[in-house]
Scaffold this motif. Sequence first.
Motif, PDB file in Angstrom:
ATOM      1  N   SER A  36      13.536 -46.544  53.606  1.00 17.87           N
ATOM      2  CA  SER A  36      13.603 -45.195  54.176  1.00 17.87           C
ATOM      3  C   SER A  36      14.666 -44.215  54.101  1.00 17.87           C
ATOM      4  CB  SER A  36      13.064 -45.305  55.694  1.00 17.87           C
ATOM      5  OG  SER A  36      12.165 -46.455  55.807  1.00 17.87           O
ATOM      6  N   TYR A 152       9.293 -65.823  62.226  1.00 12.26           N
ATOM      7  CA  TYR A 152       9.765 -64.846  62.700  1.00 12.26           C
ATOM      8  C   TYR A 152      10.890 -65.497  63.956  1.00 12.26           C
ATOM      9  CZ  TYR A 152      11.345 -60.663  65.532  1.00 12.26           C
ATOM     10  OH  TYR A 152      11.807 -59.704  66.129  1.00 12.26           O
ATOM     11  N   SER A 187       8.813 -49.818  69.895  1.00  8.12           N
ATOM     12  CA  SER A 187       9.354 -49.452  68.260  1.00  8.12           C
ATOM     13  C   SER A 187       8.160 -49.623  67.510  1.00  8.12           C
ATOM     14  CB  SER A 187      10.548 -50.391  67.996  1.00  8.12           C
ATOM     15  OG  SER A 187      10.124 -51.673  67.696  1.00  8.12           O
TER      16      SER A 187
END
Length: 245
Positions: A36, A152, A187
């Motif tokens: 990004s 994760y 988020s």
Amino acid sequence: MAKTALVTGASRGIGKSIALKLGQAGYNVIVNYSGSKDKAEAVVEAIKTEGGQAEAIQCQVQDHEEVKAMIKDITDRYKAIDLVVNNAGVTQDNLLMRMKEDEWDKVVDVNLKGTFNVIQSVSRPMIRQKGGRIINISSIVGSIGNAGQTNYVASKAGIDGITKSVARELAPKGITVNSVSPGFIESDMTDILSDEVKGKMLEQIPLRFFGDAEDIAETVMFLASDKARYITGQTIHVNGGMYMG
Ligand code: NDP
């Protein structure tokens, strides 16, 4: 002289909030990102607009050589690296039985190997400087587990483990190493969850609200400050009471 801080994954979410706070506190902020570019440049502009100093650097944290080159570039130009926040992280959720090898590899590579890569590369200049701060962003699920997130959870539990080992190795050099372990923080990473999942999570949070990126950034600012000089090897839980370690 202004201190220099690197925040990995600072183009969005929690990393962005940490970068903005560090900019306000007078650090030279390196805003690392993966893809990004525009968002990272916007974070840099926001810091500069408030009178701070920042630049964006693209680097894939899972790439050992890229990380080495990034840290060398930063220390060559800024002469020091005082603080590193290992915040870059990804998820690729799936139940264990369905998890593909590449889903495991991607998440463990970015989250765990990425953290190792950055710590290993910054440790030499920090040792030379005789001081520094390393703050790793782990996760509540690394402590309590979570169905559908084996990859994760393994990566985040690993980060808390790295924190303790490296804290022991680097303490004699004046470097502190801690983890900040967020609970449910609103988020991009959590926006993808359904309202049903979010509702269930809220029931498990004693304070009955979701945290925001600022809650994590404030904890990072404390750990980065002189007030936290005697704290190392710890995992600081910021989760509204959802897990009490
Ligand atoms: P976001 O998904 O909002 O942002 C992730 C950031 O990581 C982005 O800046 C992204 O860059 C960057 N990134 C992704 N892959 C790489 C890579 N290979 N190399 C460098 N940078 C990369 O995440 P959050 O703000 O929600 O999470 C930040 C950290 O907090 C993560 O480590 C996450 O695991 C942890 N956390 C978050 C919780 C939450 O509730 N949100 C809870 C517990 C922990 P780009 O924009 O260029 O893709």
